[in-house]
Design a protein around this motif. Structure first.
Motif, mmCIF file in Angstrom:
data_model
loop_
_atom_site.group_PDB
_atom_site.id
_atom_site.type_symbol
_atom_site.label_atom_id
_atom_site.label_comp_id
_atom_site.label_asym_id
_atom_site.label_seq_id
_atom_site.Cartn_x
_atom_site.Cartn_y
_atom_site.Cartn_z
ATOM 1 N N GLY A 7 4.977 40.332 6.615
ATOM 2 C CA GLY A 7 5.251 40.104 5.207
ATOM 3 C C GLY A 7 5.521 41.406 4.480
ATOM 4 O O GLY A 7 4.808 42.404 4.675
ATOM 5 N N LEU A 8 6.553 41.427 3.623
ATOM 6 C CA LEU A 8 6.911 42.624 2.867
ATOM 7 C C LEU A 8 6.504 42.510 1.408
ATOM 8 O O LEU A 8 6.139 43.502 0.794
ATOM 9 C CB LEU A 8 8.420 42.880 2.984
ATOM 10 N N ASP A 9 6.596 41.333 0.839
ATOM 11 C CA ASP A 9 6.036 41.075 -0.488
ATOM 12 C C ASP A 9 5.816 39.578 -0.627
ATOM 13 O O ASP A 9 6.385 38.775 0.105
ATOM 14 C CB ASP A 9 6.924 41.627 -1.613
ATOM 15 N N HIS A 10 5.001 39.180 -1.588
ATOM 16 C CA HIS A 10 4.609 37.784 -1.732
ATOM 17 C C HIS A 10 5.569 36.972 -2.593
ATOM 18 O O HIS A 10 5.477 35.746 -2.615
ATOM 19 C CB HIS A 10 3.198 37.693 -2.328
ATOM 20 N N GLY A 11 6.482 37.620 -3.286
ATOM 21 C CA GLY A 11 7.418 36.894 -4.126
ATOM 22 C C GLY A 11 6.723 36.214 -5.301
ATOM 23 O O GLY A 11 5.552 36.450 -5.598
ATOM 24 N N SER A 12 7.452 35.337 -5.936
ATOM 25 C CA SER A 12 6.908 34.620 -7.088
ATOM 26 C C SER A 12 5.932 33.547 -6.629
ATOM 27 O O SER A 12 6.118 32.914 -5.590
ATOM 28 C CB SER A 12 8.052 33.976 -7.887
ATOM 29 N N GLY A 13 4.889 33.337 -7.417
ATOM 30 C CA GLY A 13 3.897 32.327 -7.078
ATOM 31 C C GLY A 13 4.140 31.004 -7.768
ATOM 32 O O GLY A 13 3.261 30.133 -7.751
ATOM 33 N N TRP A 14 5.323 30.827 -8.354
ATOM 34 C CA TRP A 14 5.586 29.603 -9.083
ATOM 35 C C TRP A 14 6.999 29.104 -8.782
ATOM 36 O O TRP A 14 7.898 29.870 -8.449
ATOM 37 C CB TRP A 14 5.419 29.820 -10.584
ATOM 38 N N GLY A 15 7.187 27.801 -8.876
ATOM 39 C CA GLY A 15 8.478 27.175 -8.600
ATOM 40 C C GLY A 15 8.264 25.721 -8.207
ATOM 41 O O GLY A 15 7.132 25.224 -8.145
ATOM 42 N N LEU A 16 9.353 25.027 -7.930
ATOM 43 C CA LEU A 16 9.236 23.637 -7.510
ATOM 44 C C LEU A 16 8.429 23.513 -6.221
ATOM 45 O O LEU A 16 7.708 22.535 -6.019
ATOM 46 C CB LEU A 16 10.632 23.028 -7.320
ATOM 47 N N TRP A 17 8.565 24.522 -5.335
ATOM 48 C CA TRP A 17 7.804 24.476 -4.090
ATOM 49 C C TRP A 17 6.298 24.485 -4.371
ATOM 50 O O TRP A 17 5.519 23.812 -3.671
ATOM 51 C CB TRP A 17 8.177 25.663 -3.202
ATOM 52 N N ALA A 18 5.890 25.245 -5.395
ATOM 53 C CA ALA A 18 4.465 25.311 -5.727
ATOM 54 C C ALA A 18 3.968 23.973 -6.274
ATOM 55 O O ALA A 18 2.831 23.554 -6.001
ATOM 56 C CB ALA A 18 4.222 26.431 -6.744
ATOM 57 N N ILE A 19 4.816 23.286 -7.039
ATOM 58 C CA ILE A 19 4.424 21.968 -7.553
ATOM 59 C C ILE A 19 4.265 20.987 -6.397
ATOM 60 O O ILE A 19 3.292 20.222 -6.332
ATOM 61 C CB ILE A 19 5.475 21.465 -8.561
ATOM 62 N N ARG A 20 5.237 20.997 -5.469
ATOM 63 C CA ARG A 20 5.125 20.108 -4.303
ATOM 64 C C ARG A 20 3.871 20.435 -3.507
ATOM 65 O O ARG A 20 3.154 19.534 -3.036
ATOM 66 C CB ARG A 20 6.357 20.254 -3.410
ATOM 67 N N GLN A 21 3.606 21.709 -3.315
ATOM 68 C CA GLN A 21 2.430 22.123 -2.545
ATOM 69 C C GLN A 21 1.146 21.680 -3.242
ATOM 70 O O GLN A 21 0.182 21.244 -2.587
ATOM 71 C CB GLN A 21 2.455 23.646 -2.373
ATOM 72 N N ARG A 22 1.120 21.762 -4.550
ATOM 73 C CA ARG A 22 -0.058 21.345 -5.310
ATOM 74 C C ARG A 22 -0.295 19.834 -5.153
ATOM 75 O O ARG A 22 -1.432 19.386 -4.988
ATOM 76 C CB ARG A 22 0.158 21.710 -6.780
ATOM 77 N N ILE A 23 0.800 19.062 -5.171
ATOM 78 C CA ILE A 23 0.687 17.604 -5.031
ATOM 79 C C ILE A 23 0.231 17.228 -3.629
ATOM 80 O O ILE A 23 -0.688 16.419 -3.451
ATOM 81 C CB ILE A 23 2.031 16.941 -5.370
ATOM 82 N N THR A 24 0.870 17.787 -2.610
ATOM 83 C CA THR A 24 0.496 17.445 -1.235
ATOM 84 C C THR A 24 -0.922 17.891 -0.922
ATOM 85 O O THR A 24 -1.656 17.197 -0.198
ATOM 86 C CB THR A 24 1.474 18.082 -0.235
ATOM 87 N N ALA A 25 -1.353 19.033 -1.480
ATOM 88 C CA ALA A 25 -2.728 19.494 -1.253
ATOM 89 C C ALA A 25 -3.731 18.520 -1.865
ATOM 90 O O ALA A 25 -4.785 18.234 -1.270
ATOM 91 C CB ALA A 25 -2.913 20.892 -1.836
ATOM 92 N N ALA A 26 -3.411 17.995 -3.054
ATOM 93 C CA ALA A 26 -4.309 17.019 -3.690
ATOM 94 C C ALA A 26 -4.385 15.735 -2.878
ATOM 95 O O ALA A 26 -5.468 15.154 -2.693
ATOM 96 C CB ALA A 26 -3.836 16.731 -5.114
ATOM 97 N N HIS A 27 -3.242 15.259 -2.393
ATOM 98 C CA HIS A 27 -3.232 14.042 -1.578
ATOM 99 C C HIS A 27 -4.026 14.237 -0.289
ATOM 100 O O HIS A 27 -4.772 13.340 0.144
ATOM 101 C CB HIS A 27 -1.791 13.641 -1.254
#
Length: 760
Positions: free
Chosen positions: A212-232
């Protein structure tokens, strides 16, 4: 002005545009367009033709439609991606020219959420920035490095790539390759090269190391999907949680276990895991119901917001975009107190989407979604009217899936070759559960956006409905004859079947004779299948290099050698219309997947080539497999129909296949003493030598003297290729040529053009 153009002309031109996009995929499609347009124009100008074509547009309109179709073909061709001069795919050839292994380290940015493939590795796309060759053969002076552009299809072990997300900048070390096409001649398989090309990708990287060289942005549509799937998953567990997430987000955005995907596909419920009109209809209905007390403006805004959110969360899958646009069109009509014309809206949306991205015409989800929606619009009500003998509560649940199935069936069978026998029953039995889980999953997703614990708590309520749905799907899939493999249809059959469907939809005279049309369509599918099964005699070496796999088809029964990759084997069997393996043979201890194959295509018996190696996992598989199994002993021929198999050596395996008048010799080479044994053994000259292994001794050519050779390898050493060409011995490389097929008339034929320079 558009308002002065007759409605029939607009419909004709829209259909011509869509047909032009489709015919781009057909060789000689422009000839079909010109021929059809010329024939229609000529008929229109004839005196007897005018009386026949009174309801059709004028000759001028037909001419315009022909031009529109030709322009659509040109437009799709112009929009098809091509690699640039600096594309990373050019590095593969450059390394080959320098005689360097394609081992590179590539730096770039992750573009898509990593999802698992069937091999258990995570796959994603990466935007390339730069590369460098890191093979041991490359000296420091000759080290190849530089900047590059384009995208890479990357796979990595799940253990090292579990935390990757879009926007991260990474460096991946691995093997660079150019994907090869597939399924061009024998079977209509997934064309890996073409699918990557449609996504503007021309190279792949099998990665083994990640930095890994940098972590990039911590927000986006991918983060919303990840938040939903993690809750499920927190509320339902990994297996059930991913299933509910797929019902909300679509399987393209969620890692659903493949055994669940396969189970849903076997019973005709694949649409439940895809972002489609089924989901948008449910979500829109529930949303409008919940906000009914509010003013109309608020209700329609809420419904539109739900649809837009659904499309965004699904990853903008074409089927989801189509469903969302249809929903928005319905809302717009309601807001304007107008009656929506669903067929016209569907046609307009199809044209609009293809104008935006004509490459979507090759997306299977796009094709099936539009056909299913068309079926619901034009056929569900007529079918419901004919089901007046059913209780009213069952008419709609029966008519809706039946209408969609009728319109999807020809294309689905042409692609997959399998028909789910209990699909209609499975749809009826699970409709209530699917609605409950879709609504509950979406409510849970909204709760997760506020607070993950709220989403997880709501998801917990869905555990038993999810468990019941999975139980239904798995048990229906285990019923006798749950799926029937009819083989992939030819495109001529598909065109005739859709012509029959359109006739019944279009004309009342045919509607009163739907049973006769159904009989003709059924005969068109079943009779060629039965005739082929009774006359076919062929052998196919499958396109896999990890474990050698062979399928022999004959009227007396099907023979399959090894099940190294059960997905490849079952897909081939389905597309060939094979519903049973009469004789399964395991020559390799890594062929431990017969249980997976048996779940889809039953085995009648399994025979094993005796080896000195003891493999507990293999013995457990044999104990769990509910079929007869025994061992093939050396020098004792076994026969099924026209095929005789003799074990000449058991460890490592050397088998002789007698296919009527053709004699094959299969040699595996996991041990160095194989060459010594062959030089000292009396080996009859075979018509075909099938070699599986890394090392081939050229001296064996003088001893065995084969007429042709099949190498189950990814590539062949240049000195061996040169020697075979000098001796005029035809040879095939599975890793390059794809499937290799033999028939009594054509002898050996490669699936792919051997001149293709794809590298794996």
């Amino acid at each position: 002005m558009v308002s002065t153009v007759p409605r029939n002309d607009l419909v004709l031109w829209a259909i011509a545009f869509i047909a032009g996009c489709i015919l781009t995929l057909v060789q000689g499609g422009w000839l079909i367009v010109l021929g059809t347009g010329g024939l229609c124009w000529w008929l229109r100008r004839q005196r007897w033709g005018r009386s026949l074509w009174l309801r059709l547009p004028t000759s001028r309109s037909v001419a315009i439609a022909t031009v529109v179709a030709l322009l659509a073909m040109s437009y799709l061709w112009l929009r098809t991606p091509q690699p640039t001069v600096t594309d990373i795919s050019g590095v593969v050839r450059r390394l080959a020219d320098l005689n360097l292994p394609p081992t590179v380290a590539v730096t770039g940015v992750v573009q898509t959420t990593p999802l698992p493939n069937r091999a258990g590795r995570l796959r994603f796309f990466m935007a390339v920035e730069q590369y460098r060759n890191v093979s041991q053969q490359a000296s420091q002076d000759a080290l190849l490095r530089g900047r590059a552009s384009g995208r890479l299809y990357v796979t990595l072990p799940g253990t090292i790539a579990a935390d990757l997300h879009p926007g991260q900048r990474i460096e991946v070390k691995g093997t660079l390759y150019r994907p090869r096409p597939s399924g061009s001649r024998f079977i209509r398989t997934f064309n890996f090269q073409r699918q990557l090309q449609l996504q503007n990708t021309f190279a792949g990287l099998t990665g083994e190391e990640l930095r890994g060289l940098d972590h990039g942005s911590g927000w986006g549509l991918w983060a919303i999907r990840q938040r939903i799937t993690a809750a499920h998953r927190a509320g339902l567990g990994d297996r059930h949680g991913s299933l509910v997430s797929a019902m909300v987000l679509g399987s393209r955005a969620v890692a659903v276990p493949f055994e669940l995907r396969d189970a849903f596909r076997r019973v005709g419920l694949s649409h439940a895991l895809a972002a489609s009109g089924f989901h948008t209809a449910i979500l829109l209905t529930v949303a409008l119901t919940l906000v009914r007390p509010f003013p109309e403006r608020w209700r329609y805004s809420c419904g539109g917001g739900v649809l837009i959110l659904f499309v965004c969360l699904s990853g903008f899958a074409p089927s989801a975009i189509r469903a969302g646009l249809m929903g928005l069109a319905s809302l717009a009509a309601l807001a304007g107190n107008q009656k929506v014309q669903p067929l016209g809206a569907l046609l307009a949306i199809a044209c609009g989407m293809l104008l935006y991205n004509p490459l979507w015409i090759e997306d299977i989800g796009f094709q099936l979604s539009f056909l299913a929606t068309l079926g619901l619009i034009v056929s569900s009500q007529p079918i419901s009217d004919r089901l007046d003998w059913c209780p009213g509560v069952l008419r709609n649940p029966l008519a809706v899936p039946l209408a969609a199935t009728i319109w999807v069936f020809p294309l689905s069978l042409a692609i997959f070759g399998v028909f789910p026998v209990y699909g209609l029953l499975a749809n009826v039995l699970t409709t209530f559960l699917l609605v409950m889980l879709t609504v509950g999953g979406f409510i849970s997703a909204l709760g997760a956006l506020l607070l993950p614990t709220i989403g997880a708590s709501i998801a917990t309520v869905l555990y038993w409905p999810t468990e019941l749905l999975v139980w239904f799907v798995q048990h229906i899939g285990q019923w006798p004859g749950a799926t029937i493999a009819l083989g992939t249809l030819g495109w001529g059959q598909v065109v005739v079947l859709y012509a029959l469907i359109v006739l019944v939809w279009w004309h009342p005279w045919w509607q009163h004779r739907w049973l006769a049309v159904f009989t003709v369509g059924l005969a068109l599918v079943v009779l060629p299948f039965l005739i082929r099964q009774q006359m076919l005699f062929q052998a196919t070496v499958l396109a896999t290099t990890r474990v050698p796999m062979l399928v022999i088809q004959q009227p007396a029964g099907t023979i399959a050698l090894n099940a190294g990759d059960p997905h490849v084997l079952t897909a081939f069997l389905a597309q060939e219309g094979i519903n049973r393996i009469d004789w399964a043979i395991a020559s390799d201890r890594r062929s431990q997947n017969w249980l997976d194959v048996h779940a889809t295509t039953p085995l009648r018996r399994l025979t094993t080539v005796a080896t000195a190696n003891s493999d507990p996992a293999y013995q457990q598989m044999l104990a769990a497999l509910p079929v007869e199994h025994h061992t093939l002993l050396p020098q004792q021929p076994s026969r099924l129909g026209n095929v005789e198999i003799t074990v000449q050596r058991a460890d490592p395996a050397i088998l002789r296949f007698n296919l009527g008048r053709s004699d094959w010799l299969f040699i595996s080479d996991p041990a160095a003493d194989q060459h010594h044994w062959l030089r000292g053994a009396p080996v009859a000259t075979p018509d075909v030598l099938w070699w599986w292994g890394r090392r081939f001794d050229l001296q064996l050519l003088e001893h065995i003297q084969p007429k042709a050779i099949i190498f189950s390898q990814a590539r062949l050493a240049p000195q061996i290729s040169t020697a075979l060409q000098q001796k005029n011995i035809p040879y095939f490389i599975v890793g390059r040529d794809g499937e290799i097929r033999w028939t009594p008339k054509t002898a050996l034929t490669a699936n792919l053009d051997a001149s293709n320079d794809g590298i794996f």
